[in-house]
Design a protein around this motif. Structure first.
Motif, PDB file in Angstrom:
ATOM      1  N   LEU A  26       1.726 -49.274   4.817  1.00  0.00           N
ATOM      2  CA  LEU A  26       0.612 -50.143   5.204  1.00  0.00           C
ATOM      3  C   LEU A  26       0.864 -51.554   4.675  1.00  0.00           C
ATOM      4  O   LEU A  26       1.681 -51.738   3.758  1.00  0.00           O
ATOM      5  CB  LEU A  26      -0.721 -49.605   4.659  1.00  0.00           C
ATOM      6  CG  LEU A  26      -1.081 -49.794   3.176  1.00  0.00           C
ATOM      7  CD1 LEU A  26      -2.522 -49.381   2.932  1.00  0.00           C
ATOM      8  CD2 LEU A  26      -0.162 -49.056   2.264  1.00  0.00           C
ATOM      9  N   ASN A  30      -3.552 -56.471   2.845  1.00  0.00           N
ATOM     10  CA  ASN A  30      -4.680 -56.476   3.783  1.00  0.00           C
ATOM     11  C   ASN A  30      -5.731 -55.412   3.471  1.00  0.00           C
ATOM     12  O   ASN A  30      -6.692 -55.255   4.229  1.00  0.00           O
ATOM     13  CB  ASN A  30      -4.191 -56.259   5.209  1.00  0.00           C
ATOM     14  CG  ASN A  30      -3.423 -57.452   5.747  1.00  0.00           C
ATOM     15  OD1 ASN A  30      -3.472 -58.530   5.174  1.00  0.00           O
ATOM     16  ND2 ASN A  30      -2.711 -57.247   6.840  1.00  0.00           N
ATOM     17  N   TYR A  31      -5.530 -54.678   2.378  1.00  0.00           N
ATOM     18  CA  TYR A  31      -6.405 -53.561   2.045  1.00  0.00           C
ATOM     19  C   TYR A  31      -7.088 -53.743   0.702  1.00  0.00           C
ATOM     20  O   TYR A  31      -6.461 -54.158  -0.278  1.00  0.00           O
ATOM     21  CB  TYR A  31      -5.618 -52.252   2.015  1.00  0.00           C
ATOM     22  CG  TYR A  31      -5.262 -51.730   3.386  1.00  0.00           C
ATOM     23  CD1 TYR A  31      -4.187 -52.258   4.089  1.00  0.00           C
ATOM     24  CD2 TYR A  31      -6.009 -50.716   3.975  1.00  0.00           C
ATOM     25  CE1 TYR A  31      -3.868 -51.796   5.354  1.00  0.00           C
ATOM     26  CE2 TYR A  31      -5.702 -50.240   5.235  1.00  0.00           C
ATOM     27  CZ  TYR A  31      -4.626 -50.783   5.923  1.00  0.00           C
ATOM     28  OH  TYR A  31      -4.322 -50.316   7.180  1.00  0.00           O
ATOM     29  N   ASN A  32      -8.390 -53.417   0.677  1.00  0.00           N
ATOM     30  CA  ASN A  32      -9.046 -53.177  -0.594  1.00  0.00           C
ATOM     31  C   ASN A  32      -8.459 -51.893  -1.164  1.00  0.00           C
ATOM     32  O   ASN A  32      -8.336 -50.892  -0.444  1.00  0.00           O
ATOM     33  CB  ASN A  32     -10.551 -52.971  -0.425  1.00  0.00           C
ATOM     34  CG  ASN A  32     -11.257 -54.190   0.107  1.00  0.00           C
ATOM     35  OD1 ASN A  32     -10.914 -55.323  -0.213  1.00  0.00           O
ATOM     36  ND2 ASN A  32     -12.260 -53.977   0.948  1.00  0.00           N
ATOM     37  N   ARG A  52      -8.967 -57.078  -1.296  1.00  0.00           N
ATOM     38  CA  ARG A  52      -7.867 -57.659  -0.531  1.00  0.00           C
ATOM     39  C   ARG A  52      -7.992 -59.172  -0.501  1.00  0.00           C
ATOM     40  O   ARG A  52      -9.089 -59.717  -0.634  1.00  0.00           O
ATOM     41  CB  ARG A  52      -7.914 -57.115   0.901  1.00  0.00           C
ATOM     42  CG  ARG A  52      -9.226 -57.404   1.616  1.00  0.00           C
ATOM     43  CD  ARG A  52      -9.243 -56.807   3.005  1.00  0.00           C
ATOM     44  NE  ARG A  52     -10.548 -56.989   3.636  1.00  0.00           N
ATOM     45  CZ  ARG A  52     -10.797 -56.737   4.907  1.00  0.00           C
ATOM     46  NH1 ARG A  52      -9.830 -56.293   5.699  1.00  0.00           N
ATOM     47  NH2 ARG A  52     -12.014 -56.917   5.407  1.00  0.00           N
ATOM     48  N   ALA A  97      -7.376 -46.699   0.148  1.00  0.00           N
ATOM     49  CA  ALA A  97      -7.135 -47.999   0.785  1.00  0.00           C
ATOM     50  C   ALA A  97      -8.097 -48.160   1.954  1.00  0.00           C
ATOM     51  O   ALA A  97      -8.274 -47.237   2.759  1.00  0.00           O
ATOM     52  CB  ALA A  97      -5.693 -48.086   1.261  1.00  0.00           C
ATOM     53  N   GLY A  98      -8.710 -49.339   2.039  1.00  0.00           N
ATOM     54  CA  GLY A  98      -9.668 -49.568   3.105  1.00  0.00           C
ATOM     55  C   GLY A  98      -9.716 -51.010   3.540  1.00  0.00           C
ATOM     56  O   GLY A  98      -9.324 -51.900   2.786  1.00  0.00           O
ATOM     57  N   GLN A  99     -10.251 -51.234   4.731  1.00  0.00           N
ATOM     58  CA  GLN A  99     -10.326 -52.579   5.283  1.00  0.00           C
ATOM     59  C   GLN A  99     -11.748 -52.998   5.641  1.00  0.00           C
ATOM     60  O   GLN A  99     -11.942 -54.029   6.284  1.00  0.00           O
ATOM     61  CB  GLN A  99      -9.429 -52.687   6.523  1.00  0.00           C
ATOM     62  CG  GLN A  99      -7.952 -52.573   6.229  1.00  0.00           C
ATOM     63  CD  GLN A  99      -7.098 -52.815   7.440  1.00  0.00           C
ATOM     64  OE1 GLN A  99      -7.177 -52.104   8.438  1.00  0.00           O
ATOM     65  NE2 GLN A  99      -6.251 -53.833   7.376  1.00  0.00           N
ATOM     66  N   TYR A 109     -13.158 -46.462   3.069  1.00  0.00           N
ATOM     67  CA  TYR A 109     -11.729 -46.282   2.865  1.00  0.00           C
ATOM     68  C   TYR A 109     -11.175 -45.282   3.869  1.00  0.00           C
ATOM     69  O   TYR A 109     -11.711 -44.189   4.021  1.00  0.00           O
ATOM     70  CB  TYR A 109     -11.456 -45.804   1.439  1.00  0.00           C
ATOM     71  CG  TYR A 109     -11.862 -46.839   0.410  1.00  0.00           C
ATOM     72  CD1 TYR A 109     -13.181 -46.941  -0.013  1.00  0.00           C
ATOM     73  CD2 TYR A 109     -10.948 -47.742  -0.105  1.00  0.00           C
ATOM     74  CE1 TYR A 109     -13.577 -47.908  -0.920  1.00  0.00           C
ATOM     75  CE2 TYR A 109     -11.329 -48.707  -1.026  1.00  0.00           C
ATOM     76  CZ  TYR A 109     -12.639 -48.785  -1.423  1.00  0.00           C
ATOM     77  OH  TYR A 109     -13.020 -49.757  -2.324  1.00  0.00           O
ATOM     78  N   TYR A 111      -7.793 -44.343   3.969  1.00  0.00           N
ATOM     79  CA  TYR A 111      -6.625 -43.622   3.466  1.00  0.00           C
ATOM     80  C   TYR A 111      -6.872 -43.211   2.013  1.00  0.00           C
ATOM     81  O   TYR A 111      -7.402 -44.000   1.225  1.00  0.00           O
ATOM     82  CB  TYR A 111      -5.367 -44.490   3.548  1.00  0.00           C
ATOM     83  CG  TYR A 111      -5.035 -44.918   4.947  1.00  0.00           C
ATOM     84  CD1 TYR A 111      -5.242 -46.230   5.355  1.00  0.00           C
ATOM     85  CD2 TYR A 111      -4.523 -44.003   5.867  1.00  0.00           C
ATOM     86  CE1 TYR A 111      -4.939 -46.627   6.647  1.00  0.00           C
ATOM     87  CE2 TYR A 111      -4.219 -44.399   7.163  1.00  0.00           C
ATOM     88  CZ  TYR A 111      -4.430 -45.705   7.548  1.00  0.00           C
ATOM     89  OH  TYR A 111      -4.140 -46.089   8.828  1.00  0.00           O
TER      90      TYR A 111
END
Length: 122
Positions: A26, A30-32, A52, A97-99, A109, A111
């Motif tokens: 990933l 770009n991910y929190n 992020r 991981a989240g966006q 999240y 992932y």
């Protein structure tokens, strides 16, 4: 996408421990990147996040002042430094991981890692 958490173990109350979560597959920046935990018999709960695109961090009230989250964007790794551990910190710790714009809910999240067990004895 893979999130590989490590660093859990058995420690005594008052000790410190550092968890790591290596991410792959990933665009990391770009991910929190968050840490959650699930204690025996309880729901999964938010612990901390490293936002992020910035150096901002957020913590659950229960860990503020004791835990520190950090991220290494060059190594695609997020860390959770845990100090002054208490028996109530005993849980399986998950990185995620989240966006989403939000970051405290599990639905923020997409992932998740496999979890690493932290046991704090009194």
């Amino acid at each position: 996408v893979q999130l590989q958490a490590s660093g859990g173990g058995l420690v005594q109350a008052g000790a410190s421990l550092r968890l790591s979560c290596a991410a792959s597959g990933l665009a990391f920046t770009n991910y929190n990147m968050g840490w959650f935990r699930r204690a025996p018999g309880k729901e999964r709960e938010f612990v901390a996040t490293a936002r992020r695109w910035s150096s901002k961090t957020n913590y659950a009230d229960s860990v503020k002042g004791r835990f520190t989250i950090s991220r290494d964007n060059d190594q695609n790794t997020v860390y959770l430094q845990m100090s002054s551990l208490r028996p109530e910190d005993t849980a399986v710790y998950y990185c995620a991981a989240g966006q989403n714009n939000g970051f405290e809910l599990t639905v923020d999240y997409g992932y998740w890692g496999q979890g690493t067990l932290v046991t704090v004895s009194s």
